[in-house]
Enzyme design. Structure first.
Site, PDB file in Angstrom:
ATOM      1  N   CYS A 142      46.870 -14.404  14.531  1.00 36.74           N
ATOM      2  CA  CYS A 142      47.984 -13.869  15.313  1.00 36.74           C
ATOM      3  C   CYS A 142      48.975 -13.093  14.444  1.00 36.74           C
ATOM      4  O   CYS A 142      48.619 -12.085  13.861  1.00 36.74           O
ATOM      5  CB  CYS A 142      48.653 -14.993  16.094  1.00 36.74           C
ATOM      6  SG  CYS A 142      49.741 -14.392  17.421  1.00 36.74           S
ATOM      7  N   HIS A 233      44.058 -16.673  20.076  1.00 32.04           N
ATOM      8  CA  HIS A 233      44.230 -18.103  19.804  1.00 32.04           C
ATOM      9  C   HIS A 233      43.089 -18.963  20.331  1.00 32.04           C
ATOM     10  O   HIS A 233      43.284 -19.787  21.235  1.00 32.04           O
ATOM     11  CB  HIS A 233      45.548 -18.572  20.411  1.00 32.04           C
ATOM     12  CG  HIS A 233      46.753 -18.003  19.761  1.00 32.04           C
ATOM     13  ND1 HIS A 233      47.215 -18.431  18.538  1.00 32.04           N
ATOM     14  CD2 HIS A 233      47.591 -17.017  20.165  1.00 32.04           C
ATOM     15  CE1 HIS A 233      48.301 -17.747  18.214  1.00 32.04           C
ATOM     16  NE2 HIS A 233      48.544 -16.880  19.177  1.00 32.04           N
ATOM     17  N   GLU A 235      42.074 -21.422  18.839  1.00 37.59           N
ATOM     18  CA  GLU A 235      42.401 -22.791  18.441  1.00 37.59           C
ATOM     19  C   GLU A 235      43.226 -23.535  19.479  1.00 37.59           C
ATOM     20  O   GLU A 235      43.367 -24.770  19.409  1.00 37.59           O
ATOM     21  CB  GLU A 235      43.160 -22.794  17.105  1.00 37.59           C
ATOM     22  CG  GLU A 235      44.650 -22.505  17.183  1.00 37.59           C
ATOM     23  CD  GLU A 235      44.984 -21.021  17.293  1.00 37.59           C
ATOM     24  OE1 GLU A 235      46.181 -20.684  17.305  1.00 37.59           O
ATOM     25  OE2 GLU A 235      44.044 -20.193  17.366  1.00 37.59           O
TER      26      GLU A 235
END
Length: 306
Positions: A142, A233, A235
């Site tokens: 990011c 993202h 994750e």
């Protein structure tokens, strides 16, 4: 999965409850192998949540990995008690002489600031340069990815007219990439960012691996600087975007509902995780590639001697 993290780290209990085997120091010492050394530079305000998300993914491997939690040296956290940081984290100054097989640099909630106006930007520049001498391979996430692309390649970014917020379909552009082995041709990816990178400033040194017509480039490979840049993202857990939405509602910001997140667009429903498998696959592929290419002698990392 053997991953070694501090015994009392809150993430440890969460991972053990999920069935992840977390190794203690004495057990790891009995294994006659060299554990991979990984570092996580955590720039996010909610340190515990972020470290759990990445530890969960790094843990999904049969290899033994020692994970070190790292923070910016001269930065006071407003959201994490100093005692917690002193107990579980090392500053970058404390680890700068070490070598790492893999290193993750997270995002940071400072997307509206020009890079050079970020208070710890000088240290970030040092860290990014340090990855070229002390880290075998780095994954930037990011804001961390945008910062590294700016620093290494002068890739331009711009403010989006509308925040990209939700779960969006992406397409895999290179199925031969070792980082994308086993990926579907398209996949769902959580996205939360106000900025985008300018495609016209992406040089031929960078390989776009995952892309979206709707929300832009997702992931790039950088052979020269031994890095992956993940702008979104994978994750995230089920409620990461939902909690961000609810936070903004409470702050009176009148946010739009995250796209494609809640079943039936009903924010009272639990979001369904449609990206978990690709998140694990990406990290397993990344760790496997590091294992296959990193020198056995950790001291040779960054020297080009292997």
């Amino acid at each position: 999965m053997p991953i070694r993290i501090p015994d009392q780290l809150p993430a440890r209990k969460t991972l053990e409850n999920e069935g992840v085997v977390v190794m203690d120091k004495s057990r790891s010492a009995r294994q006659d192998i060299r554990p991979l050394q990984f570092g996580l530079l955590n720039l996010m305000p909610n340190k515990e949540r972020t470290e759990t998300q990445f530890a969960r993914l790094i843990a999904a491997t049969p290899l033994q990995i020692d994970l070190s939690l790292v923070r910016i040296t001269d930065h006071d956290s407003k959201n994490t008690p100093e005692e917690y940081l002193q107990t579980f984290y090392q500053t970058w100054e404390e680890v700068r002489e070490r070598k790492f097989d893999g290193f993750v640099v997270t995002g940071a909630p400072i997307a509206n600031l020009p890079f050079e106006d970020v208070r710890y930007w000088p240290e970030m520049v040092e860290i990014m340069d340090w990855t070229q001498t002390n880290v075998h391979h780095t994954m930037f996430i990011c804001w961390g990815a945008q910062a590294a692309l700016h620093h290494f390649h002068d890739v331009k970014r711009f403010r989006r007219d509308k925040k990209a917020f939700g779960v969006f379909r992406h397409r895999v552009l290179d199925t031969r990439s070792p980082y994308l082995r086993g990926f579907s041709d398209d996949l769902a990816v959580p996205v939360s960012r106000n900025n985008d990178i300018d495609r016209s400033s992406v040089s031929s040194d960078l390989e776009v691996l995952i892309d979206s017509e709707e929300v832009g480039i997702c992931m790039l490979n950088d052979r020269k600087y031994r890095a992956l840049y993940m702008l979104n993202h994978l994750e995230y857990d089920n409620r990461s975007l939902a909690d961000e939405y609810e936070r903004d509602v409470k702050a009176g910001l009148d946010p739009e509902l995250p796209a494609n997140l809640f079943p039936g667009n009903d924010p009272s429903q639990m979001p369904e995780n449609r990206w978990r498998s690709h998140a694990h696959l990406l990290f397993q592929n990344w760790i496997n590639e590091i294992y296959q290419t990193t020198p056995y002698d950790l001291g040779k990392v960054g020297t080009g001697e292997w």
